[in-house]
Design a protein around this motif. Structure first.
Motif, PDB file in Angstrom:
ATOM      1  N   ARG A  49       6.611  -8.997   2.767  1.00  0.00           N
ATOM      2  CA  ARG A  49       6.929  -9.062   1.332  1.00  0.00           C
ATOM      3  C   ARG A  49       6.242 -10.236   0.654  1.00  0.00           C
ATOM      4  N   ASP A  50       6.011 -11.321   1.385  1.00  0.00           N
ATOM      5  CA  ASP A  50       5.308 -12.476   0.826  1.00  0.00           C
ATOM      6  C   ASP A  50       3.805 -12.231   0.709  1.00  0.00           C
ATOM      7  N   LEU A  52       1.911  -9.115   0.890  1.00  0.00           N
ATOM      8  CA  LEU A  52       1.371  -7.942   0.207  1.00  0.00           C
ATOM      9  C   LEU A  52       1.069  -8.159  -1.280  1.00  0.00           C
ATOM     10  N   PRO A  53       1.943  -8.803  -2.048  1.00  0.00           N
ATOM     11  CA  PRO A  53       1.604  -9.007  -3.464  1.00  0.00           C
ATOM     12  C   PRO A  53       0.341  -9.850  -3.659  1.00  0.00           C
ATOM     13  N   ILE A  54       0.173 -10.857  -2.838  1.00  0.00           N
ATOM     14  CA  ILE A  54      -1.011 -11.717  -2.944  1.00  0.00           C
ATOM     15  C   ILE A  54      -2.269 -10.928  -2.586  1.00  0.00           C
ATOM     16  N   SER A  56      -2.744  -7.620  -2.410  1.00  0.00           N
ATOM     17  CA  SER A  56      -3.032  -6.468  -3.276  1.00  0.00           C
ATOM     18  C   SER A  56      -3.487  -6.889  -4.667  1.00  0.00           C
ATOM     19  N   LYS A  57      -3.052  -8.047  -5.120  1.00  0.00           N
ATOM     20  CA  LYS A  57      -3.481  -8.524  -6.440  1.00  0.00           C
ATOM     21  C   LYS A  57      -4.859  -9.190  -6.384  1.00  0.00           C
ATOM     22  N   ARG A  58      -5.087 -10.026  -5.387  1.00  0.00           N
ATOM     23  CA  ARG A  58      -6.310 -10.824  -5.346  1.00  0.00           C
ATOM     24  C   ARG A  58      -7.490 -10.110  -4.692  1.00  0.00           C
ATOM     25  N   PRO A  60      -7.692  -6.320  -3.957  1.00  0.00           N
ATOM     26  CA  PRO A  60      -7.207  -4.935  -3.851  1.00  0.00           C
ATOM     27  C   PRO A  60      -8.198  -3.986  -3.187  1.00  0.00           C
ATOM     28  N   THR A 157       2.379 -16.806   3.503  1.00  0.00           N
ATOM     29  CA  THR A 157       1.755 -16.952   2.182  1.00  0.00           C
ATOM     30  C   THR A 157       0.433 -17.701   2.292  1.00  0.00           C
ATOM     31  N   CYS A 164      -7.997 -14.635   1.075  1.00  0.00           N
ATOM     32  CA  CYS A 164      -8.476 -14.331  -0.289  1.00  0.00           C
ATOM     33  C   CYS A 164      -9.443 -15.389  -0.807  1.00  0.00           C
TER      34      CYS A 164
END
Length: 171
Positions: A49-50, A52-54, A56-58, A60, A157, A164
């Motif tokens: 959860r920590d 995936l957002p990073i 997928s956003k940075r 993708p 994280t 990235c």
């Protein structure tokens, strides 16, 4: 007054160190701009959860594959070993190799993290042909898995940020 986990940790670290398992000379280079990453972690865990957002956003456009594993408990070492075998096979697939395997889990007590100090897991990391980045626990945690891996990050994280980092100059 020492706990049994601490004694076993130090004994195993010494044994594996004498075998050269932690040697810098055997570490593989981590790609600065991976195009395919395999995440080995619990699909229910905070680490995923920590991260995936990073990711997928940075980045993708980078392909992510998740290989589920138990990350604590009696059966976790064998589960991690199997997950790493699957990930390494996928990483070395002809025509579609992965650049990196990230083995990760969030923080916890020494007992919670003990699977990552198990000889089975350390040897599974050592035997992987693909580069492995570990991100186990939090800043204060250190595992034998971190010592054997090709590189490590202090947190899940931080691992996501690390992979990235070099893509940002191109975006």
């Amino acid at each position: 007054g020492e706990g049994m986990l601490d004694v076993r940790f130090r004994q195993l670290r010494e044994k594996l160190s004498l075998e050269g398992v932690f040697s810098k000379e055997r570490k593989k280079e981590i790609s600065l701009r991976p195009r395919k990453i395999i995440l080995v972690t619990s699909r229910e865990g905070a680490a995923l959860r920590d991260m995936l957002p990073i990711l997928s956003k940075r980045i993708p456009f980078v392909e992510l594959i998740i290989v589920h594993t138990l990350v604590q408990g009696e059966f976790a070492p064998r589960s991690i070993e199997r997950a790493l075998l699957i990930a390494d096979k996928e990483a070395n697939k002809i025509g579609s190799p992965a650049d990196l395997i990230i083995l990760t889990r969030g923080g916890g007590s020494n007992e919670d993290l003990s699977a990552f100090n198990d000889e089975i897991v350390v040897r599974a990391i050592f035997n992987c042909r693909a580069p492995i980045l570990t991100a186990i626990g939090h800043e204060i945690d250190s595992s034998l898995s971190d010592l054997v891996s090709d590189d490590f990050s202090a947190t899940p994280t931080a691992a996501a940020e690390k992979v990235c980092m070099h893509w940002n100059i191109f975006l």
